[in-house]
Design a protein around this motif. Structure first.
Motif, PDB file in Angstrom:
ATOM      1  N   PHE A  18      39.411 -18.951  91.207  1.00 20.13           N
ATOM      2  CA  PHE A  18      40.537 -19.463  90.434  1.00 20.13           C
ATOM      3  C   PHE A  18      40.221 -19.208  89.001  1.00 20.13           C
ATOM      4  O   PHE A  18      41.083 -19.044  88.057  1.00 20.13           O
ATOM      5  N   TYR A  19      39.102 -19.504  88.467  1.00 15.42           N
ATOM      6  CA  TYR A  19      38.494 -19.140  87.046  1.00 15.42           C
ATOM      7  C   TYR A  19      38.996 -17.712  86.820  1.00 15.42           C
ATOM      8  O   TYR A  19      39.227 -17.603  85.628  1.00 15.42           O
ATOM      9  N   LEU A  20      38.499 -17.095  87.650  1.00 16.71           N
ATOM     10  CA  LEU A  20      38.644 -15.464  87.423  1.00 16.71           C
ATOM     11  C   LEU A  20      39.968 -15.096  86.990  1.00 16.71           C
ATOM     12  O   LEU A  20      40.500 -14.373  86.164  1.00 16.71           O
ATOM     13  N   LEU A  21      40.884 -15.571  88.006  1.00 16.12           N
ATOM     14  CA  LEU A  21      42.279 -15.517  88.143  1.00 16.12           C
ATOM     15  C   LEU A  21      42.945 -15.994  86.631  1.00 16.12           C
ATOM     16  O   LEU A  21      43.833 -15.333  86.088  1.00 16.12           O
ATOM     17  N   LEU A  22      42.404 -16.985  86.385  1.00 16.90           N
ATOM     18  CA  LEU A  22      42.982 -17.932  85.253  1.00 16.90           C
ATOM     19  C   LEU A  22      42.514 -17.107  84.057  1.00 16.90           C
ATOM     20  O   LEU A  22      43.299 -16.959  83.102  1.00 16.90           O
ATOM     21  N   LYS A  23      41.403 -16.482  83.895  1.00 19.87           N
ATOM     22  CA  LYS A  23      40.721 -15.890  82.864  1.00 19.87           C
ATOM     23  C   LYS A  23      41.724 -14.433  82.743  1.00 19.87           C
ATOM     24  O   LYS A  23      42.085 -13.933  81.505  1.00 19.87           O
ATOM     25  N   LYS A  24      41.957 -13.915  83.922  1.00 16.43           N
ATOM     26  CA  LYS A  24      42.519 -12.313  84.047  1.00 16.43           C
ATOM     27  C   LYS A  24      43.925 -12.547  83.513  1.00 16.43           C
ATOM     28  O   LYS A  24      44.576 -12.015  82.669  1.00 16.43           O
ATOM     29  N   PHE A  25      44.759 -13.393  84.177  1.00 17.85           N
ATOM     30  CA  PHE A  25      46.087 -13.747  84.078  1.00 17.85           C
ATOM     31  C   PHE A  25      46.622 -14.785  82.873  1.00 17.85           C
ATOM     32  O   PHE A  25      47.649 -14.717  82.566  1.00 17.85           O
ATOM     33  N   LEU A  26      45.776 -15.633  82.685  1.00 15.44           N
ATOM     34  CA  LEU A  26      46.107 -16.630  81.613  1.00 15.44           C
ATOM     35  C   LEU A  26      45.344 -16.559  80.133  1.00 15.44           C
ATOM     36  O   LEU A  26      45.946 -16.579  79.284  1.00 15.44           O
ATOM     37  N   PHE A  27      44.014 -16.793  80.283  1.00 16.29           N
ATOM     38  CA  PHE A  27      43.301 -16.749  79.265  1.00 16.29           C
ATOM     39  C   PHE A  27      43.474 -15.530  78.272  1.00 16.29           C
ATOM     40  O   PHE A  27      43.689 -15.544  77.085  1.00 16.29           O
ATOM     41  N   LYS A  28      43.142 -14.152  78.904  1.00 19.43           N
ATOM     42  CA  LYS A  28      43.588 -12.929  78.069  1.00 19.43           C
ATOM     43  C   LYS A  28      44.908 -13.135  77.469  1.00 19.43           C
ATOM     44  O   LYS A  28      44.891 -12.558  76.308  1.00 19.43           O
ATOM     45  N   VAL A  30      46.886 -15.189  76.586  1.00 19.89           N
ATOM     46  CA  VAL A  30      47.212 -16.406  75.584  1.00 19.89           C
ATOM     47  C   VAL A  30      46.307 -16.013  74.597  1.00 19.89           C
ATOM     48  O   VAL A  30      46.727 -16.155  73.415  1.00 19.89           O
ATOM     49  N   MET A  31      45.057 -15.456  74.934  1.00 18.32           N
ATOM     50  CA  MET A  31      44.115 -15.115  73.554  1.00 18.32           C
ATOM     51  C   MET A  31      44.695 -14.224  72.730  1.00 18.32           C
ATOM     52  O   MET A  31      44.740 -14.074  71.506  1.00 18.32           O
ATOM     53  N   GLY A  32      45.415 -12.924  73.314  1.00 20.72           N
ATOM     54  CA  GLY A  32      45.839 -11.774  72.752  1.00 20.72           C
ATOM     55  C   GLY A  32      46.962 -12.125  72.018  1.00 20.72           C
ATOM     56  O   GLY A  32      47.200 -11.834  70.659  1.00 20.72           O
ATOM     57  N   ILE A  33      47.863 -13.080  72.481  1.00 20.76           N
ATOM     58  CA  ILE A  33      49.065 -13.755  71.568  1.00 20.76           C
ATOM     59  C   ILE A  33      48.548 -14.658  70.687  1.00 20.76           C
ATOM     60  O   ILE A  33      48.979 -14.273  69.417  1.00 20.76           O
ATOM     61  N   MET A  34      47.649 -15.469  70.593  1.00 20.81           N
ATOM     62  CA  MET A  34      46.974 -16.126  69.653  1.00 20.81           C
ATOM     63  C   MET A  34      46.410 -15.238  68.578  1.00 20.81           C
ATOM     64  O   MET A  34      46.579 -15.560  67.347  1.00 20.81           O
ATOM     65  N   GLU A  35      45.698 -14.041  68.855  1.00 23.14           N
ATOM     66  CA  GLU A  35      45.091 -13.171  67.911  1.00 23.14           C
ATOM     67  C   GLU A  35      46.273 -12.311  67.202  1.00 23.14           C
ATOM     68  O   GLU A  35      46.433 -12.467  65.851  1.00 23.14           O
ATOM     69  N   LYS A  36      47.196 -11.978  68.033  1.00 22.15           N
ATOM     70  CA  LYS A  36      48.613 -11.319  67.329  1.00 22.15           C
ATOM     71  C   LYS A  36      49.184 -12.567  66.161  1.00 22.15           C
ATOM     72  O   LYS A  36      49.642 -11.948  65.078  1.00 22.15           O
ATOM     73  N   ARG A  37      48.946 -13.667  66.757  1.00 18.81           N
ATOM     74  CA  ARG A  37      49.831 -14.815  65.923  1.00 18.81           C
ATOM     75  C   ARG A  37      49.097 -14.951  64.514  1.00 18.81           C
ATOM     76  O   ARG A  37      49.817 -15.139  63.475  1.00 18.81           O
ATOM     77  N   GLU A  38      47.872 -15.155  64.786  1.00 19.19           N
ATOM     78  CA  GLU A  38      47.025 -15.199  63.721  1.00 19.19           C
ATOM     79  C   GLU A  38      46.863 -14.281  62.767  1.00 19.19           C
ATOM     80  O   GLU A  38      47.215 -14.353  61.525  1.00 19.19           O
ATOM     81  N   LYS A  39      46.927 -12.699  63.322  1.00 23.20           N
ATOM     82  CA  LYS A  39      47.030 -11.832  62.328  1.00 23.20           C
ATOM     83  C   LYS A  39      48.432 -11.671  61.668  1.00 23.20           C
ATOM     84  O   LYS A  39      48.456 -11.426  60.450  1.00 23.20           O
TER      85      LYS A  39
END
Length: 164
Positions: A18-28, A30-39
């Motif tokens: 569940f953690y790996l799935l969350l990391k693959k499909f949710l965290f990455k 969301v983190m990409g969107i957050m980095e784009k937004r920050e940029k």
């Protein structure tokens, strides 16, 4: 104590998956969107800062141009005042010169008219004197010499006045 059984093992495996799935499909993502937004926010702030600097530079140029225009307008007004004062002085001098000329002409005319009037009066007086002398001579035929002397004196006086 904690018991280790198969269900605990499946629960741990499920949590890891569940953690790996969350990391693959949710965290990455969301983190990409957050980095784009920050940029994007950083770029927006940089653009705003650049725009603010450009506005300040344009404002300084505008104020400098405005000061130049003010100085130029003051210079133009001063030049116009000097020109107007010079023109006024020139017109006054011309008027004074013309007035002096008119006064001289008027004085000449007055003097000429006075001389003419004096000549006319002298001629008339001489005529009246001659008439009076003729009457006296007619009355006294013997005074021919007096009459001749009078005419000679009147003629000399008349000639002297015309020479002056």
């Amino acid at each position: 104590m904690i018991q280790f059984n198969v269900s605990l093992l499946f629960t741990i495996i499920n949590l890891i998956v569940f953690y790996l799935l969350l990391k693959k499909f949710l965290f990455k993502p969301v983190m990409g969107i957050m980095e784009k937004r920050e940029k994007m926010i950083a770029d927006g702030l940089k653009n705003a800062s650049d725009s603010q600097e450009e506005a300040a530079r344009l404002k300084a140029e505008y104020e400098k141009a405005l000061e130049g225009a003010k100085a130029e307008s003051i210079q133009i007004v001063e030049k116009a005042k000097k020109t107007a004062a010079g023109e006024s002085e020139r017109i006054l001098q011309e008027a004074n010169t013309e007035a002096v000329g008119i006064l001289k002409d008027a004085r000449k005319t007055i003097e000429n008219e006075r001389k003419q009037t004096m000549n006319d009066l002298q001629s008339e007086i001489a005529g009246l004197a001659m008439q009076a002398a003729r009457k006296i001579v007619d009355d006294t035929k013997g005074n021919q010499d007096i009459y001749d002397q009078f005419l000679k004196g009147a003629g000399d006086a008349h000639v002297n006045e015309e020479v002056k």
